[in-house]
Design a protein around this motif. Sequence first.
Motif, PDB file in Angstrom:
ATOM      1  N   THR A   1       3.127  -0.550  13.357  1.00 52.02           N
ATOM      2  CA  THR A   1       2.088  -0.937  12.403  1.00 52.02           C
ATOM      3  C   THR A   1       1.863   0.189  11.416  1.00 52.02           C
ATOM      4  O   THR A   1       1.765   1.356  11.811  1.00 52.02           O
ATOM      5  N   ILE A   2       1.804  -0.154  10.135  1.00 47.62           N
ATOM      6  CA  ILE A   2       1.498   0.828   9.102  1.00 47.62           C
ATOM      7  C   ILE A   2       0.377   0.305   8.220  1.00 47.62           C
ATOM      8  O   ILE A   2       0.173  -0.903   8.095  1.00 47.62           O
ATOM      9  N   VAL A   3      -0.324   1.238   7.632  1.00 51.33           N
ATOM     10  CA  VAL A   3      -1.398   0.920   6.701  1.00 51.33           C
ATOM     11  C   VAL A   3      -0.960   1.408   5.326  1.00 51.33           C
ATOM     12  O   VAL A   3      -0.534   2.557   5.175  1.00 51.33           O
ATOM     13  N   ALA A   4      -1.049   0.523   4.343  1.00 57.09           N
ATOM     14  CA  ALA A   4      -0.672   0.873   2.972  1.00 57.09           C
ATOM     15  C   ALA A   4      -1.908   0.794   2.082  1.00 57.09           C
ATOM     16  O   ALA A   4      -2.580  -0.232   2.012  1.00 57.09           O
ATOM     17  N   TYR A   5      -2.196   1.904   1.424  1.00 53.72           N
ATOM     18  CA  TYR A   5      -3.306   1.969   0.481  1.00 53.72           C
ATOM     19  C   TYR A   5      -2.710   2.274  -0.883  1.00 53.72           C
ATOM     20  O   TYR A   5      -2.145   3.357  -1.091  1.00 53.72           O
TER      21      TYR A   5
ATOM     22  N   GLU B   1     -12.379   8.008   4.017  1.00 57.86           N
ATOM     23  CA  GLU B   1     -13.025   8.077   2.700  1.00 57.86           C
ATOM     24  C   GLU B   1     -12.227   7.308   1.655  1.00 57.86           C
ATOM     25  O   GLU B   1     -12.790   6.668   0.767  1.00 57.86           O
ATOM     26  N   LYS B   2     -10.882   7.348   1.757  1.00 57.03           N
ATOM     27  CA  LYS B   2     -10.035   6.575   0.839  1.00 57.03           C
ATOM     28  C   LYS B   2     -10.252   5.079   1.025  1.00 57.03           C
ATOM     29  O   LYS B   2     -10.316   4.319   0.060  1.00 57.03           O
ATOM     30  N   LEU B   3     -10.330   4.639   2.279  1.00 55.29           N
ATOM     31  CA  LEU B   3     -10.433   3.216   2.581  1.00 55.29           C
ATOM     32  C   LEU B   3     -11.828   2.658   2.297  1.00 55.29           C
ATOM     33  O   LEU B   3     -11.980   1.462   2.047  1.00 55.29           O
TER      34      LEU B   3
ATOM     35  N   HIS C   1      -7.009  -2.577   1.545  1.00 54.29           N
ATOM     36  CA  HIS C   1      -5.676  -2.051   1.868  1.00 54.29           C
ATOM     37  C   HIS C   1      -4.917  -3.113   2.653  1.00 54.29           C
ATOM     38  O   HIS C   1      -5.487  -4.150   3.025  1.00 54.29           O
ATOM     39  N   GLN C   2      -3.654  -2.867   2.904  1.00 57.68           N
ATOM     40  CA  GLN C   2      -2.819  -3.813   3.633  1.00 57.68           C
ATOM     41  C   GLN C   2      -2.372  -3.187   4.954  1.00 57.68           C
ATOM     42  O   GLN C   2      -2.064  -1.999   5.016  1.00 57.68           O
TER      43      GLN C   2
ATOM     44  N   ILE D   1       1.474  -9.412   7.445  1.00 55.93           N
ATOM     45  CA  ILE D   1       0.640  -8.592   6.562  1.00 55.93           C
ATOM     46  C   ILE D   1      -0.782  -9.140   6.575  1.00 55.93           C
ATOM     47  O   ILE D   1      -0.978 -10.360   6.572  1.00 55.93           O
ATOM     48  N   THR D   2      -1.738  -8.242   6.620  1.00 60.30           N
ATOM     49  CA  THR D   2      -3.147  -8.601   6.545  1.00 60.30           C
ATOM     50  C   THR D   2      -3.820  -7.709   5.521  1.00 60.30           C
ATOM     51  O   THR D   2      -3.601  -6.493   5.517  1.00 60.30           O
ATOM     52  N   GLU D   3      -4.615  -8.313   4.657  1.00 60.98           N
ATOM     53  CA  GLU D   3      -5.398  -7.567   3.670  1.00 60.98           C
ATOM     54  C   GLU D   3      -6.772  -7.296   4.283  1.00 60.98           C
ATOM     55  O   GLU D   3      -7.424  -8.211   4.782  1.00 60.98           O
ATOM     56  N   VAL D   4      -7.188  -6.025   4.270  1.00 57.77           N
ATOM     57  CA  VAL D   4      -8.461  -5.624   4.876  1.00 57.77           C
ATOM     58  C   VAL D   4      -9.366  -5.050   3.788  1.00 57.77           C
ATOM     59  O   VAL D   4      -8.937  -4.197   3.005  1.00 57.77           O
ATOM     60  N   PHE D   5     -10.597  -5.523   3.749  1.00 53.83           N
ATOM     61  CA  PHE D   5     -11.582  -5.081   2.768  1.00 53.83           C
ATOM     62  C   PHE D   5     -12.705  -4.342   3.494  1.00 53.83           C
ATOM     63  O   PHE D   5     -13.367  -4.917   4.362  1.00 53.83           O
TER      64      PHE D   5
END
Length: 189
Positions: free
Chosen positions: A74-78, A97-99, A104-105, A124-128
């Motif tokens: 699993t990776i997080v892409a910002y 702080e960035k998120l 992000h995805q 893929i999941t978009e997280v707000f």
Amino acid sequence: MYQQSLPIILASKSPRRQELMKSMNLDFKVLVKDVDESFPDNLLPAEIAVHIAEKKAAAFLDQSIDNIVITADTIVAYKTEILGKPEDVTHAREILEKLSGTNHQVYTGVGISYNGHTVSFFDITEVFFNQLTTEQINYYIKNYNPFDKAGAYGIQDWIGLIGVKKIIGSYTNVMGLPTEKLYQALLSI
């Protein structure tokens, strides 16, 4: 209903993946090998997650003759940045702080090996995230373990409960294993 025909090996030490597999009523054992998780610089986030899941699967190919081996990454892409697991408290704070207040995805690549070959896929999941305060970020880092999680957070943890405004896509994908896609893939074996 999935009828398990071969023993399953989950090649992951992630407690979240193990919890999800148990929740799916799958009978499995955990077996982990050290695998180089580097990847070529030119890959897109989905390709990175699948690439690493396939590298993990390759380490178990000899055991996939008599077993089904499940690997994942699993990776997080910002924006254009890949956010891995934080190295320390300062790094965890920087990531959160960035998120904060943005989206992000989360990509999870999955490999399923059996009969000496591997099939792979990703989700893929978009997280707000809501805007997080410094106090909330510090509380989370102090009281939870963000250091073994890509993106420095677990959606199932306190910060996910108070900080995630919405998601588009699979909740379990953000936890580290897209269970619905995994289940469908197992049915096709």
